[in-house]
Design an enzyme around this catalytic site. Structure first.
Site, PDB file in Angstrom:
ATOM      1  N   THR A 170       0.852  -1.198   0.000  1.00 48.89           N
ATOM      2  CA  THR A 170       0.000   0.000   0.000  1.00 48.89           C
ATOM      3  C   THR A 170       0.873   1.226   0.000  1.00 48.89           C
ATOM      4  O   THR A 170       1.803   1.316   0.799  1.00 48.89           O
ATOM      5  CB  THR A 170      -0.877   0.013   1.272  1.00 48.89           C
ATOM      6  OG1 THR A 170      -1.927  -0.910   1.091  1.00 48.89           O
ATOM      7  CG2 THR A 170      -1.468   1.385   1.546  1.00 48.89           C
ATOM      8  N   THR A 221       0.339   2.651   7.091  1.00 48.02           N
ATOM      9  CA  THR A 221       0.062   1.460   6.303  1.00 48.02           C
ATOM     10  C   THR A 221      -0.115   0.296   7.275  1.00 48.02           C
ATOM     11  O   THR A 221       0.288   0.378   8.428  1.00 48.02           O
ATOM     12  CB  THR A 221       1.217   1.178   5.316  1.00 48.02           C
ATOM     13  OG1 THR A 221       0.911   0.004   4.560  1.00 48.02           O
ATOM     14  CG2 THR A 221       2.541   0.959   6.013  1.00 48.02           C
TER      15      THR A 221
HETATM   16  C1  SD4 Z   1      -6.089  -0.974   4.773  1.00 49.61           C
HETATM   17  N1  SD4 Z   1      -4.169   0.198   5.563  1.00 49.61           N
HETATM   18  O1  SD4 Z   1      -6.951  -0.956   3.916  1.00 49.61           O
HETATM   19  C2  SD4 Z   1      -4.711  -0.467   4.414  1.00 49.61           C
HETATM   20  C3  SD4 Z   1      -3.888  -1.632   3.960  1.00 49.61           C
HETATM   21  C4  SD4 Z   1      -2.424  -1.389   3.959  1.00 49.61           C
HETATM   22  O2  SD4 Z   1      -0.299  -2.178   3.678  1.00 49.61           O
HETATM   23  O3  SD4 Z   1      -1.933  -0.337   4.234  1.00 49.61           O
HETATM   24  N2  SD4 Z   1      -1.642  -2.345   3.681  1.00 49.61           N
HETATM   25  O4  SD4 Z   1      -6.281  -1.407   5.900  1.00 49.61           O
END
Ligand code: SD4
Length: 309
Positions: A170, A221
């Protein structure tokens, strides 16, 4: 007592020219910074740098949690979240889009062309089409195959994957341009195998990202539910606002998560906190998280300054 109206101070120093800076979650996003750097380092704006770095990641089908080729939900559909933020009154976001190829650009259009901040679902895809933005199929052969493998080996009561570099890239980007302007942005397909309709922290102001030009900015993230309940990015920037350092702000966010959640071995959060004068710190709940850094003197991926567990 009546306060005198604010007037500019004629003796105030002129704003110093800042050195441009670009930061992104996860070392896998380093090429996205490389793509955005030439414009930023020659006078481009922070908001353009954030958008172009994120568009680069969204275009890469090998990037398994951003844009085309992102991880599907439980039912095999890719849905994306994104947001961009310059200040409390300059924000735009989209949640759960299923057709837009560049959700970060749709988010920027929400910010610049509508009176709203967040559009979600089918109507957000429709807005992208009305704005003349690119739409198409987000599921690739490889993301379909990964989903089929997951379906074959997991029950549907286990809806999420572990957060690690291999399956979590992400992108959260923070930028400062040569005028000292800050911008923050995020784009993600969210947690792999999430329940359909689930929206994470990334498009929610104060959770996945926050920016206040006079204080600083943050992006997160990892497991969005952990960032959500404590308003992680807002908490980080408020910690800076009270005179604390970026390192203090990272520590505050990680400790607040630990105080409020029964953390499992799979829970992860990584974050970057940047002050408005260009100082930054990074941290995570567990080892494994990395940050990509691009400045005039630095072009590298770094380990977190703080790891809580
Ligand atoms: C989420 N925070 O949708 C995001 C996913 C993410 O590395 O950051 N993954 O929860």
């Amino acid at each position: 007592m009546e306060l005198a109206p604010w007037a500019p101070n004629p003796n105030a120093p002129t704003t110093e020219t800042m050195s441009p800076l670009l930061l992104a979650t996860w070392s896998i996003n380093h090429p996205a910074l490389t793509a955005a750097w030439p414009a930023l380092s020659t006078g481009g704006t922070a908001v353009d740098a954030v958008e172009s770095a994120i568009r680069f990641a969204e275009s890469d089908p090998r990037n398994a949690t951003v844009g085309v080729g992102g991880s599907p939900d439980r039912d095999g559909t890719v849905s994306l979240d994104a947001a961009i933020m310059l200040s409390p009154s300059r924000t735009g976001a989209v949640g759960s889009v299923r057709r837009a190829l560049h959700p970060i650009t749709v988010a920027r259009c929400v910010m610049e062309r509508t009176p709203h901040y967040l559009l979600a679902g089918e109507a957000a895809d429709q807005f992208a089409i009305e704005q003349g933005l690119e739409t198409g199929e987000l599921l690739t052969e490889s993301s379909r195959r990964r989903w089929q493998e997951w379906r074959a080996s997991n029950s549907i009561t286990r809806p999420i994957a572990n957060i690690e570099e291999q399956n979590h890239d992400t992108i959260g980007v923070l930028a400062i341009d040569s005028n000292g302007t800050l911008a923050a942005g995020c784009s993600t397909s969210g947690l792999a195998w999430k329940l359909p309709g689930r929206v994470g922290d990334s498009p929610i102001i104060g959770q996945g990202l926050y920016a206040d030009p006079s204080v600083g900015a943050c992006v997160c993230t990892g497991h969005g539910e952990l960032a959500a309940g404590i308003c992680a990015s807002f908490l980080a920037v408020e910690t800076l606002r009270h005179g604390n350092s970026p390192t203090d702000a990272v520590r505050q966010v990680l400790s607040r998560i630990k105080e409020n959640y029964q953390l499992t071995d799979q829970d992860q959060i990584g974050l970057i906190v940047l002050s408005h004068i260009g100082h930054f710190s990074t941290g995570s709940l567990r080892p494994g998280y990395t940050t990509a850094v691009r400045t005039a003197d630095r072009d590298e991926a770094i380990e977190p300054e703080l790891v809580l567990l």
